[in-house]
Design an enzyme around this catalytic site. Sequence first.
Site, mmCIF file in Angstrom:
data_model
loop_
_atom_site.group_PDB
_atom_site.id
_atom_site.type_symbol
_atom_site.label_atom_id
_atom_site.label_comp_id
_atom_site.label_asym_id
_atom_site.label_seq_id
_atom_site.Cartn_x
_atom_site.Cartn_y
_atom_site.Cartn_z
ATOM 1 N N LYS A 76 -4.521 -5.422 11.118
ATOM 2 C CA LYS A 76 -3.894 -4.141 10.795
ATOM 3 C C LYS A 76 -2.719 -4.405 9.870
ATOM 4 C CE LYS A 76 -1.986 -0.009 13.065
ATOM 5 N NZ LYS A 76 -1.702 0.631 14.365
ATOM 6 N N SER A 151 -3.477 5.086 15.371
ATOM 7 C CA SER A 151 -3.220 4.746 13.973
ATOM 8 C C SER A 151 -4.013 3.542 13.478
ATOM 9 C CB SER A 151 -1.726 4.469 13.801
ATOM 10 O OG SER A 151 -1.345 3.350 14.587
ATOM 11 N N SER A 175 -2.745 3.924 19.998
ATOM 12 C CA SER A 175 -3.266 3.610 18.660
ATOM 13 C C SER A 175 -4.305 2.497 18.597
ATOM 14 C CB SER A 175 -2.108 3.264 17.719
ATOM 15 O OG SER A 175 -1.385 4.419 17.404
#
Length: 483
Positions: A76, A151, A175
């Site tokens: 990420k 997210s 997330s």
Amino acid sequence: MHRLTLAQIARGLAAKEFSSVELSEALLARIAELDPGLNSFITVTAEQALEQARAADARRAAGESGALLGAPIAHKDLFCTKGVRTSCASKILDDFIAPYDATVVERLAAAGCVSLGKLNMDEFAMGSASESSHYGPVRNPWNTECVPGGSSGGSAAAVAARLVPAATGSDTGGSIRQPAALTNLTGLKPTYGRVSRWGMIAYASSLDQGGPLARSAEDCALLLSAMAGFDPKDSTCVDQPVDDYLAALHRPLAGLRIGLPREYFGAGLDPRLSDAVMACVEELKKLGATVKEIGLPSMQHAIPAYYVIAPAEASSNLSRFDGVRFGYRCENPQSLEDLYKRSRGEGFGAEVKRRIMVGTYALSAGYYDAYYLKAQKIRRLIRSDFIGAFQEVDLILGPTTPNPAWKLGEKGDDPVAAYLEDIYTITANLAGIPGLSMPAGFVDGLPVGVQLLAPYFQESRLLNVAHQYQQATDWHQRAPEGY
């Protein structure tokens, strides 16, 4: 090769059925072909990946072994990666090249993982849809008109589409778990302090926690084994022995006590999703678990408390992005104040600015007691609810999300509707306990997940239950059409 799980890759590399270079080349070709339709990657590091793969193959040839040696992953884009852009999906960090590796990146590299690149996300991890990225929204491979959750949506989409077997994510209010549920993956948020946050760009420091997204509990156990452990560079990292997560997978579930919170099954939950959860419960009963109803009365206050605490911490954390030291800087500022205002105004997206303003308001002198202090009191009540519940049960089970994935742009004009998608996940962050989402079926062709919550540092229990469930079902093996 792209259909192999991380555990299968480990076995294949050990048996010399293929090399890390062959595997990495196949996946890089797949990313080039398929990712333009998903937008899951921000940066693909092809040259660096092949260099790492060659090094991993050389280590194996020299007699070294290791489950993750030569296994491809992706990170990420809020984990700092030395020499590679770390953008947090924001214009303000579009040209930021990190001078060091985050501890998570460092540990996975030391285990021999090959990083294929950096993954798209909601800007500064603020969102539940991965629509707020400066680089455009991420699409869900199960239906490219739908969001993948957020997210960590880029991580989820890339793993679900078999572009990469596993990925890192971060979880501040769901997330990792929420996108895992919406894309048919297993996602684990460890206990706060189990995985180092050093080098992970902060959103809300008392809530953020890094963790893995993968296609099975076994794969998550492999990754967590490398990621977890004390780090003196992170003052919130706990010096607690790391369990043998892989060994724990095979424990029988006989005698396991599962609690179903009545608050999780009220208004707002899609009834078809409720049916999927209850089908999962029946399967776990067959495996030897017992089930009882429990109460988590303070959960009703979780969303307002979270959306005071998280923005308050974000307003402080994001004050460092001021156009002076690093990141985006506006052109021709007329004064220092103009530099701050325009650099931040032009560099941050709408959702980030909204949360900074909410957080600043909550921390202001006139409202601190009414909002921030009250939210912290609710947080303590939520923690007490969990401590009490875990005296009666070993594990708490419920839906990960109230609904399956929604259409891109559907909740864009209504932030509160998007915030409500985190209703079942944020309590784990407020309390600091570990949580896992695992695939549990489909609604209208879209995946849905079941969430498991456990006491502090009981990640092995979560992985054990998820693995045993995945041995008895095949939801987690299903792939989106065309991928």
